[in-house]
Each structure stands twice: as structure tokens, then as C-alpha cells.
Design a protein around this motif. Structure first.
Motif, PDB file in Angstrom:
ATOM      1  N   GLU A 197       0.866  -1.185   0.000  1.00 15.46           N
ATOM      2  CA  GLU A 197       0.000   0.000   0.000  1.00 15.46           C
ATOM      3  C   GLU A 197       0.892   1.220   0.000  1.00 15.46           C
ATOM      4  OE1 GLU A 197      -2.546   0.143   3.378  1.00 15.46           O
ATOM      5  OE2 GLU A 197      -0.928  -0.048   4.846  1.00 15.46           O
ATOM      6  N   ASN A 198       0.414   2.295  -0.617  1.00 17.95           N
ATOM      7  CA  ASN A 198       1.312   3.443  -0.779  1.00 17.95           C
ATOM      8  C   ASN A 198       0.561   4.746  -0.884  1.00 17.95           C
ATOM      9  OD1 ASN A 198       0.353   2.974  -3.576  1.00 17.95           O
ATOM     10  ND2 ASN A 198       1.889   4.533  -4.091  1.00 17.95           N
ATOM     11  N   CYS A 213       2.739  -5.052   3.177  1.00 17.99           N
ATOM     12  CA  CYS A 213       1.662  -5.613   4.001  1.00 17.99           C
ATOM     13  C   CYS A 213       2.060  -6.975   4.575  1.00 17.99           C
ATOM     14  CB  CYS A 213       0.394  -5.744   3.175  1.00 17.99           C
ATOM     15  SG  CYS A 213      -0.186  -4.172   2.490  1.00 17.99           S
TER      16      CYS A 213
END
Length: 213
Positions: A197-198, A213
Motif C-alpha cells: 500500500e502506498n 503488508c
């Protein structure tokens, strides 16, 4: 010279209203500008203070930096590391290494920094037994995707990869050469990944903050 991606007056306002660096880091900036080629490679106050803040709030203890240059970002992060913390820095420029060492020796945090001379991909392959809390990528752009894929296995679950120059002066919009394409491909891969995720921020030349993650 770095092209501004937002209004230069806004950039300057943000710079002036961000916590100032230590006197030692300010001296490093001045001497880099006076004595080293391509001083634009310096991360700059906003990125440097962002890195320090992230290291502090994430309770990071182990960092891998790909592309040290004159040591600005390394010292910025070292300031936030605990006494037993460690940064391994990859750098291929002997002159930049000697320059950085002078400042590391003056800093109470310099002992936390371990410089590895040589190609970063070779250094990374020698670190397969290690686990890092954070990786900072700011080196030759054509290898950006290689750096990402080779370091992901070394990052702990919940750890961070931070990529500087992630907008590459806006060239990610219409990639032409190998460097443009590599940076754009990294951003695409991260955005589409189900295991990462970013947030991609338009700070200076772009900073992509990625969590495994």
C-alpha cells in the motif's frame, strides 16, 4: 537543475515553514553546493525532515539506503534512530563517500552509518540474511524497478520503502527514455500490487511512501 512541479513560491513557503536542519546538516548543504557536482541530488529539507519524522514515528531501527551522495539523507535519518540503530548506505562515488565521512565523523549519530562502496545491486545481494525496517531508494533511475524488487524480500512485514524522485520532473506522465520508464514502471507496479500500500506525494520531485503488508 530540478524543475518545480508546483508553484515555486509554494515550494519556498513549505521550505521556510518546515523544521530547520541542524547546523551540521546546513553546513553539509553549503559545502555540497560549493564543492560537489550535481548538488541537486541532495534530498532537501522537506524530504530530509519527512524521512526523519517517518523513522521516528515508525520506531525504525534498521535502514538500507540506496544512493547516499554526500550523506544528507543518511544523517537526517540517523538523527531519529535509537543509539543501537544502523543505516547501511550504498554508494558508488568515492569522492562523495570521502565528503560524507567528514560530516559523519562530526555527528554524534555518525557511528550508526555503515557505508558500502560498490554497485547497489551487488551490495543488496550480500545482505540476504538481513531484515530492514525501512529502505530509502534515491540512486540511478534506470535501476529503480530492480532496486524495488531486490529489496522487497529484505523488508519486514509492515516495513517501509520510500522512493525519492518518484515523479522524475514530471517525465512519468510521458515516459521516453529508460530512466523515465523505470520510474513510471515502479509507480505502476506499486499501485497495482495487492501486497503493498502506498501514497505518492508531490513533495519536491515526488516521494512514494510504500508499506509492505
Amino acid at each position: 537543475m530540478l524543475d518545480y512541479l508546483v508553484n515555486p513560491d509554494i515550494e519556498d513557503y513549505c521550505h521556510q515553514h518546515t523544521t530547520k536542519e541542524s547546523d551540521l546538516l546546513l553546513s553539509l548543504i553549503d559545502e555540497t553546493n560549493q564543492n560537489m557536482g550535481y548538488p541537486v541530488k541532495l534530498s532537501g529539507r522537506q524530504v530530509g525532515r519527512l524521512l526523519k519524522l517517518i523513522v521516528s514515528i515508525s520506531q525504525t531501527k534498521t535502514i538500507l539506503e540506496i544512493g547516499m551522495f554526500t550523506g544528507y539523507s543518511a544523517l537526517s535519518m540517523a538523527e531519529a534512530l535509537p543509539e543501537e540503530g544502523k543505516i547501511i548506505c550504498c554508494e558508488t562515488n568515492p569522492r562523495a563517500i570521502e565528503f560524507a565521512k567528514q560530516f559523519f565523523e562530526q555527528s554524534p549519530h555518525g557511528h550508526k552509518i555503515d557505508i558500502r562502496f560498490g554497485k547497489a545491486l551487488d551490495t543488496i545481494s550480500s545482505l540476504v540474511e538481513m531484515t530492514f525496517d525501512l529502505v530509502f531508494i534515491d540512486a540511478d533511475k534506470k535501476n529503480y524497478t530492480h532496486y524495488l524488487h531486490s529489496t522487497l524480500p529484505l523488508v519486514r512485514s509492515g516495513g517501509l520503502i520510500i522512493v525519492d524522485n518518484a515523479l522524475w520532473q514530471g517525465n512519468v506522465l510521458t515516459p521516453n527514455d529508460e530512466r523515465d520508464q523505470a520510474v513510471a514502471e515502479l509507480n505502476r507496479y506499486v499501485a497495482e500490487s495487492e501486497t503493498l500500500e502506498n501514497v505518492l506525494l508531490s513533495i519536491r520531485d515526488g516521494v512514494n511512501i510504500i508499506r509492505k503488508c
